[in-house]
Write a protein that holds these residues in place. Structure first.
Motif, PDB file in Angstrom:
ATOM      1  N   LEU A  75      30.721   7.346  -7.710  1.00  0.00           N
ATOM      2  CA  LEU A  75      30.939   7.460  -6.272  1.00  0.00           C
ATOM      3  C   LEU A  75      32.062   6.532  -5.854  1.00  0.00           C
ATOM      4  O   LEU A  75      31.985   5.315  -6.061  1.00  0.00           O
ATOM      5  CB  LEU A  75      29.662   7.096  -5.517  1.00  0.00           C
ATOM      6  CG  LEU A  75      28.377   7.819  -5.945  1.00  0.00           C
ATOM      7  CD1 LEU A  75      27.164   7.215  -5.232  1.00  0.00           C
ATOM      8  CD2 LEU A  75      28.488   9.313  -5.657  1.00  0.00           C
ATOM      9  N   LEU A  76      33.109   7.095  -5.270  1.00  0.00           N
ATOM     10  CA  LEU A  76      34.203   6.314  -4.713  1.00  0.00           C
ATOM     11  C   LEU A  76      34.005   6.245  -3.211  1.00  0.00           C
ATOM     12  O   LEU A  76      33.974   7.278  -2.527  1.00  0.00           O
ATOM     13  CB  LEU A  76      35.537   6.954  -5.079  1.00  0.00           C
ATOM     14  CG  LEU A  76      35.914   6.749  -6.552  1.00  0.00           C
ATOM     15  CD1 LEU A  76      36.805   7.866  -7.053  1.00  0.00           C
ATOM     16  CD2 LEU A  76      36.598   5.411  -6.741  1.00  0.00           C
ATOM     17  N   LEU A  77      33.871   5.017  -2.692  1.00  0.00           N
ATOM     18  CA  LEU A  77      33.376   4.791  -1.334  1.00  0.00           C
ATOM     19  C   LEU A  77      34.253   3.798  -0.577  1.00  0.00           C
ATOM     20  O   LEU A  77      34.922   2.959  -1.196  1.00  0.00           O
ATOM     21  CB  LEU A  77      31.956   4.205  -1.404  1.00  0.00           C
ATOM     22  CG  LEU A  77      30.911   4.961  -2.209  1.00  0.00           C
ATOM     23  CD1 LEU A  77      29.832   4.003  -2.703  1.00  0.00           C
ATOM     24  CD2 LEU A  77      30.294   6.049  -1.350  1.00  0.00           C
ATOM     25  N   PRO A  78      34.221   3.830   0.757  1.00  0.00           N
ATOM     26  CA  PRO A  78      34.855   2.753   1.521  1.00  0.00           C
ATOM     27  C   PRO A  78      34.164   1.425   1.173  1.00  0.00           C
ATOM     28  O   PRO A  78      32.928   1.347   1.172  1.00  0.00           O
ATOM     29  CB  PRO A  78      34.592   3.145   2.979  1.00  0.00           C
ATOM     30  CG  PRO A  78      34.264   4.599   2.949  1.00  0.00           C
ATOM     31  CD  PRO A  78      33.611   4.853   1.632  1.00  0.00           C
ATOM     32  N   PRO A  79      34.919   0.386   0.867  1.00  0.00           N
ATOM     33  CA  PRO A  79      34.302  -0.888   0.453  1.00  0.00           C
ATOM     34  C   PRO A  79      33.273  -1.428   1.439  1.00  0.00           C
ATOM     35  O   PRO A  79      32.243  -1.973   1.024  1.00  0.00           O
ATOM     36  CB  PRO A  79      35.500  -1.829   0.325  1.00  0.00           C
ATOM     37  CG  PRO A  79      36.646  -0.938   0.012  1.00  0.00           C
ATOM     38  CD  PRO A  79      36.396   0.319   0.784  1.00  0.00           C
ATOM     39  N   GLY A  80      33.510  -1.242   2.719  1.00  0.00           N
ATOM     40  CA  GLY A  80      32.592  -1.783   3.710  1.00  0.00           C
ATOM     41  C   GLY A  80      31.268  -1.067   3.798  1.00  0.00           C
ATOM     42  O   GLY A  80      30.324  -1.579   4.428  1.00  0.00           O
ATOM     43  N   SER A  81      31.171   0.114   3.173  1.00  0.00           N
ATOM     44  CA  SER A  81      29.935   0.903   3.252  1.00  0.00           C
ATOM     45  C   SER A  81      29.195   1.015   1.930  1.00  0.00           C
ATOM     46  O   SER A  81      28.130   1.624   1.867  1.00  0.00           O
ATOM     47  CB  SER A  81      30.266   2.320   3.758  1.00  0.00           C
ATOM     48  OG  SER A  81      30.906   2.279   5.022  1.00  0.00           O
TER      49      SER A  81
END
Length: 327
Positions: A169-175
């Protein structure tokens, strides 16, 4: 990412038997865009980039002109760009290498590492658990989709490095922490670097810096299948017709002991090679590893010895993978 949470063996078994979650946000990402993006990556990467469908993934090598391996990579073709995932220790060098070769191509290469966190959900129950948190399409193996996981926008990739099914999973770091907490709350075990290494070694996946380096080329490392020598990638000319003196092989101890990187490999009392990766396999319950040995000794069944702290441990070259599900 710590070496372990509950313990390497427990985490390893959790991934083989159920599902484990790895925080691999230390990995790097590079985005390639522009009219010549495909042609540019075809020149830089060893595999046939033209064969990656939209929403597809491909494993390849980044090579020097002499064929030495700079890194091994996964590249995803998205609707508007290519996304290449690099190994953490090599990311800056990889990006600089790519950026230095853009001349003559209408292409933009962007260091996207700050834009992504990365979690790997792996194991036979990984997809079953993912479905309970997924809004959108689940990707097949070696495919990628845009979806929401635990309410967070994500690239969901049907890839991994454990020998089990699962997703990355590639995700926004803040989430990323929200997704991490949601999956752990659904019975998934957190897994550290130690088990990541034992899992990949059981199925003979390479680790850069151990099994791959600038001093070894893909043919020696048994990765010729990821090199399309009819394309003009950097390093292809050096690899065409290359006959290796040594080959990387998997092996298993036939008695006690645990091999470690750097251990000498002997045949008939003569040092002929070196262990690149070694561990105690939690599933096979024996010492296993990979080593470079003379090409004439690379056949499965060849008897070798490994010098572990002055003690010669009998071992045997084996077929890949060392661990198979039916065992």
């Amino acid at each position: 990412m710590p070496v372990q949470y509950e313990g390497i063996r427990q985490e390893h078994v959790a991934v083989r038997g159920s599902a484990g979650l790895f925080d691999v946000s230390h990995m790097g990402e590079v985005e390639t865009t522009g009219p010549d993006a495909e042609a540019f990556l075809q020149r830089l990467l060893s595999n046939d980039v033209s064969r990656i469908p939209e929403g597809g993934a491909q494993y390849s090598l980044l090579c020097r002109e002499d064929g030495g391996v700079l890194d091994d990579l996964f590249t995803y073709r998205l609707a508007d760009r290519f996304l290449t995932v690099t190994n953490a220790a090599n990311h800056e060098r990889d990006f600089d290498w790519l950026a230095a070769h853009t001349e003559g191509f209408d292409v933009q290469v962007t260091d996207a590492a700050p834009d992504y966190a990365m979690l790997a959900l792996q194991g036979p129950r990984a997809r079953e658990i993912l479905e309970r948190h997924l809004e959108g399409e689940e990707p097949a193996r070696m495919r990628v989709t845009h979806a929401r996981v635990a309410g967070v926008e994500a690239l969901v990739c049907g890839t991994g490095y454990t020998g089990e099914d699962g997703v990355e999973l590639l995700l926004p770091p803040g989430s990323a922490a929200e997704v991490w907490d949601a999956l752990l709350g659904d019975g998934v075990s957190p897994v550290g670097l130690g088990a990541r290494d034992t899992l990949r070694l059981e199925v003979c996946f390479h680790l850069y810096g151990n099994d791959l380096s600038e001093d070894r080329n893909p043919i020696e490392a048994g990765l010729g299948w990821a090199c399309k020598l009819d394309t003009d990638f950097i390093g292809a000319e050096a690899l065409r017709g290359f006959e290796p003196d040594q080959m990387l092989v998997p092996f298993a101890f036939t008695g006690e002991g645990i091999p470690r990187p750097g251990n000498p490999v002997l045949i008939g009392g003569e040092a002929v090679g070196v262990v690149t990766s070694g561990t105690l396999s939690p599933c096979l319950e024996q010492g296993i590893g990979m080593a470079y040995v003379p090409a004439g000794a690379a056949e499965a069944g060849t008897k070798i010895e490994v010098d572990v702290r002055g003690k010669l441990r009998p071992a045997e070259v084996r077929e890949k993978p060392l661990y198979r599900k039916e065992q």
